[in-house]
Design an enzyme around this catalytic site. Structure first.
Site, PDB file in Angstrom:
ATOM      1  N   GLU A  33       0.935  -1.326   0.007  1.00  0.00           N
ATOM      2  CA  GLU A  33       0.037  -0.159  -0.024  1.00  0.00           C
ATOM      3  C   GLU A  33       1.038   1.358   0.011  1.00  0.00           C
ATOM      4  O   GLU A  33       0.630   2.356  -0.732  1.00  0.00           O
ATOM      5  CB  GLU A  33      -1.016  -0.077   1.222  1.00  0.00           C
ATOM      6  CG  GLU A  33      -2.027  -0.995   1.254  1.00  0.00           C
ATOM      7  CD  GLU A  33      -3.040  -0.803  -0.090  1.00  0.00           C
ATOM      8  OE1 GLU A  33      -2.977   0.390  -0.551  1.00  0.00           O
ATOM      9  OE2 GLU A  33      -3.485  -1.674  -0.405  1.00  0.00           O
ATOM     10  N   TYR A 116      -7.257   6.064   4.226  1.00  0.00           N
ATOM     11  CA  TYR A 116      -7.478   5.050   3.110  1.00  0.00           C
ATOM     12  C   TYR A 116      -6.380   3.684   3.476  1.00  0.00           C
ATOM     13  O   TYR A 116      -6.775   2.750   3.571  1.00  0.00           O
ATOM     14  CB  TYR A 116      -6.876   5.759   1.719  1.00  0.00           C
ATOM     15  CG  TYR A 116      -6.666   4.634   0.856  1.00  0.00           C
ATOM     16  CD1 TYR A 116      -7.471   3.688   0.148  1.00  0.00           C
ATOM     17  CD2 TYR A 116      -5.211   4.273   0.359  1.00  0.00           C
ATOM     18  CE1 TYR A 116      -7.160   2.647  -0.369  1.00  0.00           C
ATOM     19  CE2 TYR A 116      -5.018   3.035  -0.160  1.00  0.00           C
ATOM     20  CZ  TYR A 116      -5.672   2.331  -0.784  1.00  0.00           C
ATOM     21  OH  TYR A 116      -5.573   1.398  -1.787  1.00  0.00           O
ATOM     22  N   ASP A 134     -10.370   5.718  -2.260  1.00  0.00           N
ATOM     23  CA  ASP A 134      -9.283   6.392  -2.900  1.00  0.00           C
ATOM     24  C   ASP A 134      -9.681   6.986  -4.184  1.00  0.00           C
ATOM     25  O   ASP A 134     -10.875   6.992  -4.618  1.00  0.00           O
ATOM     26  CB  ASP A 134      -8.184   5.380  -3.185  1.00  0.00           C
ATOM     27  CG  ASP A 134      -8.350   4.393  -3.954  1.00  0.00           C
ATOM     28  OD1 ASP A 134      -9.627   4.197  -4.575  1.00  0.00           O
ATOM     29  OD2 ASP A 134      -7.623   3.682  -4.627  1.00  0.00           O
TER      30      ASP A 134
END
Length: 342
Positions: A33, A116, A134
């Site tokens: 991520e 997020y 997102d």
């Protein structure tokens, strides 16, 4: 329309096979991520694989030097991500006994982890029922549901978060979140999506109103600043070069570069030459690129020239180009060295 059922069915048929989807290991998911922030999957995947090969556990990453981490990150940009990654790994190992936080709320306490990223890790690693929002999610929901709110405003994020949370099947958080992001990445793309094959064609507000290109609405435009970089490639009598660590905050913090002259406006070349001659015992001055090299960052355009300055004397702490290449440096400098000195 059962949005989540339709979406998940589409995903199971169309999803890409990606390594971070085959695991619930929070370290692997967190790493992916952070790498994929501001980065396309095709570009990020080799970095993800390289990081896991070099640092297979969070402990390995924590015990690395910052220089090692930045070197491995070289070329990905937004280097604060790498510094935060390293700082967080050290925090997890020293303060949390090597264990990742296992809830959305606790994940938010980690450096470099925003709403997020916390939602992504919480849902993918622990299947916690928290929706991700997102850019892909903004676009999908705005088009399908006709949400005209300005996504540049903080209040809009709450509106989208509320809708995404309502659509999220409680026992399938990981699957739903992966599905909606993949749908935005592959089908509901920013420009010229092929709406004729979309599973939501009949219920999509934007398609029905012929307004696909108008969603999502974003008002704020980033103001681009221009900076003029003149790198002095100082080469001494021993054929060694000067590399300096960029200490000030801002772009490329803690990366290495050549001696830099920076200007707000483009100077005359004779000004640069005069300045060099005043400061150094010059044997020869060679302009390596007559045409400026334009390096675009998200909010800055760098206009770059490289000027080799051959000196009559030896310089203390100058290093060979082979040693220089082992240091973490902006990709634009690495590429310059590769094409001129290797």
């Amino acid at each position: 329309m059962n949005f989540s059922k339709t979406l998940i069915a589409w995903y199971l048929q169309n999803k890409r096979s990606l390594p971070w989807r085959e695991t619930t290991n929070p370290y692997f998911i967190w790493l992916s991520e952070i790498i994929l922030q501001q980065t396309r999957v095709a570009q990020g995947k080799p970095y993800y694989e390289a990081f896991l090969q070099r640092f297979p556990t969070v402990q390995d990453l924590a015990f690395a030097t910052e220089e090692e981490v930045l070197k491995l990150w070289q070329g990905l940009g937004y280097y604060s991500r790498a510094r935060n990654l390293h700082a967080t790994a050290k925090y997890i190992v020293t303060e949390l006994q090597g264990k990742f936080p296992n809830t959305y709320t606790d994940l938010l306490s980690l450096k470099g982890v925003g709403e997020y990223t916390a939602a992504a890790i919480a849902s993918f690693a622990y299947n916690e029922s928290v929706a991700v929002v997102d850019g892909n999610v903004f676009r999908v929901l705005a088009r399908i549901y006709g949400l005209e709110s300005d996504i540049a405003k903080a209040t809009t994020k709450k509106e989208f978060q509320k809708l995404a949370q309502e659509l999220l099947p409680i026992d399938k958080a990981a699957l739903f979140n992966q599905a909606i992001m993949e749908f935005g990445a592959l089908q509901c793309v920013p420009k010229n999506p092929d709406c004729t094959i979309c599973v939501f064609q009949s219920s999509c507000y934007a398609y029905q109103k012929k307004k696909v290109d108008e969603f999502p609405f974003k008002s704020k435009k980033i103001k681009i600043s221009h900076r003029y970089f003149y790198y002095l490639v100082l080469r001494d009598a021993a054929n060694h070069f000067v590399m300096l660590k960029r200490e000030e905050k801002g772009i490329w913090h803690n990366l290495y570069e050549f001696t830099l002259l920076e200007y707000d406006q483009k100077p005359l070349l004779k000004e640069i030459v005069s300045r060099i001659q005043e400061q150094y015992p010059v044997k020869e001055i060679i302009v390596k690129n007559e045409k400026e090299l334009l390096h675009k960052l998200s909010h800055q355009h760098l206009h770059i020239h490289f000027i080799e300055v051959v000196l009559n004397t030896k310089i203390e702490n100058a290093i060979s180009m082979e040693r220089a290449l082992q240091l973490p440096m902006p990709i634009v400098i690495h590429n310059f060295i590769a094409s001129n000195y290797l």
